[in-house]
Design a protein around this motif. Structure first.
Motif, mmCIF file in Angstrom:
data_model
loop_
_atom_site.group_PDB
_atom_site.id
_atom_site.type_symbol
_atom_site.label_atom_id
_atom_site.label_comp_id
_atom_site.label_asym_id
_atom_site.label_seq_id
_atom_site.Cartn_x
_atom_site.Cartn_y
_atom_site.Cartn_z
ATOM 1 N N CYS A 126 67.255 43.757 19.455
ATOM 2 C CA CYS A 126 66.309 44.223 20.462
ATOM 3 C C CYS A 126 65.917 45.647 20.111
ATOM 4 C CB CYS A 126 66.919 44.150 21.849
ATOM 5 S SG CYS A 126 65.867 44.809 23.160
ATOM 6 N N TRP A 174 72.365 42.683 27.622
ATOM 7 C CA TRP A 174 71.825 41.356 27.334
ATOM 8 C C TRP A 174 72.097 40.447 28.537
ATOM 9 C CZ3 TRP A 174 68.828 40.130 23.236
ATOM 10 C CH2 TRP A 174 68.850 40.985 22.138
ATOM 11 N N ARG A 217 69.188 33.620 35.926
ATOM 12 C CA ARG A 217 69.549 34.571 34.881
ATOM 13 C C ARG A 217 70.923 35.157 35.178
ATOM 14 N NH1 ARG A 217 64.969 38.757 33.922
ATOM 15 N NH2 ARG A 217 65.698 39.520 35.946
ATOM 16 N N TYR A 220 67.614 37.676 27.091
ATOM 17 C CA TYR A 220 66.780 38.846 27.356
ATOM 18 C C TYR A 220 67.586 40.115 27.120
ATOM 19 C CZ TYR A 220 63.875 35.526 29.978
ATOM 20 O OH TYR A 220 63.092 34.463 30.358
ATOM 21 N N CYS A 221 66.961 41.087 26.499
ATOM 22 C CA CYS A 221 67.574 42.407 26.464
ATOM 23 C C CYS A 221 66.974 43.246 27.594
ATOM 24 C CB CYS A 221 67.376 43.097 25.117
ATOM 25 S SG CYS A 221 65.669 43.364 24.630
ATOM 26 N N ALA A 222 67.742 44.209 28.035
ATOM 27 C CA ALA A 222 67.319 45.045 29.144
ATOM 28 C C ALA A 222 67.873 46.443 28.952
ATOM 29 C CB ALA A 222 67.799 44.459 30.469
ATOM 30 N N TRP A 265 68.061 47.819 36.282
ATOM 31 C CA TRP A 265 67.606 47.446 34.947
ATOM 32 C C TRP A 265 66.076 47.466 34.956
ATOM 33 C CZ3 TRP A 265 70.981 47.124 31.018
ATOM 34 C CH2 TRP A 265 72.341 46.969 31.343
ATOM 35 N N TRP A 304 62.701 45.328 30.461
ATOM 36 C CA TRP A 304 63.108 43.994 30.023
ATOM 37 C C TRP A 304 62.295 43.573 28.806
ATOM 38 C CZ3 TRP A 304 67.072 41.187 32.141
ATOM 39 C CH2 TRP A 304 67.609 41.676 33.339
#
Length: 116
Positions: A20, A34, A43, A92-94, A103, A106
Motif C-alpha cells: 500500500c 489493513w 469489514r 483495504y489499507c487505511a 481511520w 482508505w
C-alpha cells in the motif's frame, strides 16, 4: 491517497504480499492498518503498525500475517503466509493520524482469493 496492490488467487497454504503506497499525507505521523471484507460479511480489522515495533493483529491472522512499513518509500506491507480459504476477502489499507482513532484515509481494496 492510498493505493493497494498485490492481491490475487492462491492455493490454501500459500503466501501473498500486499503493498500500500501512500501519498498526500505525512507518512511518519500516521498509523497504517489493513482491514478486510469477506464476501457477504462486514469489514474487519486485520493488522496495524503502531510504529516503534508495536504491531497489532486480529486473533484470526496472528502468527500467519506480518505487517511492516518502509517510511522511505511511504509504503506499508502485509505479508500473508499459511493462507486459508477463510482469508478470502477484499483487503483495504487505511491510515490514521497518531493523534486520532479515526481511520481517515482508505485505499481502493485488493481482492485476495484462497481456494484450491
Amino acid at each position: 491517497q492510498l493505493q493497494a496492490s498485490g492481491g490475487g488467487w492462491v492455493q490454501p497454504g500459500g503466501s501473498l504480499r500486499l503493498s500500500c503506497a501512500a501519498s498526500g499525507l505525512t507518512f511518519r505521523t500516521h498509523i497504517m492498518g489493513w482491514f478486510r471484507q469477506p464476501p457477504g460479511k462486514e469489514r474487519e480489522f486485520v493488522a496495524n503498525d503502531l510504529g516503534r515495533g508495536m504491531p497489532g493483529y486480529s486473533d484470526s491472522v496472528k502468527g500467519r500475517f506480518t505487517i511492516s512499513r518502509d517510511n522511505a518509500k511511504n509504503t506499508v506491507y502485509l505479508q500473508m503466509n499459511g493462507l486459508l480459504p477463510e482469508d478470502t476477502a477484499v483487503y483495504y489499507c487505511a491510515a490514521r493520524h497518531v493523534s486520532t482513532s479515526n481511520w481517515r484515509f482508505w485505499g481502493q481494496g485488493t481482492l485476495v482469493t484462497v481456494s484450491s
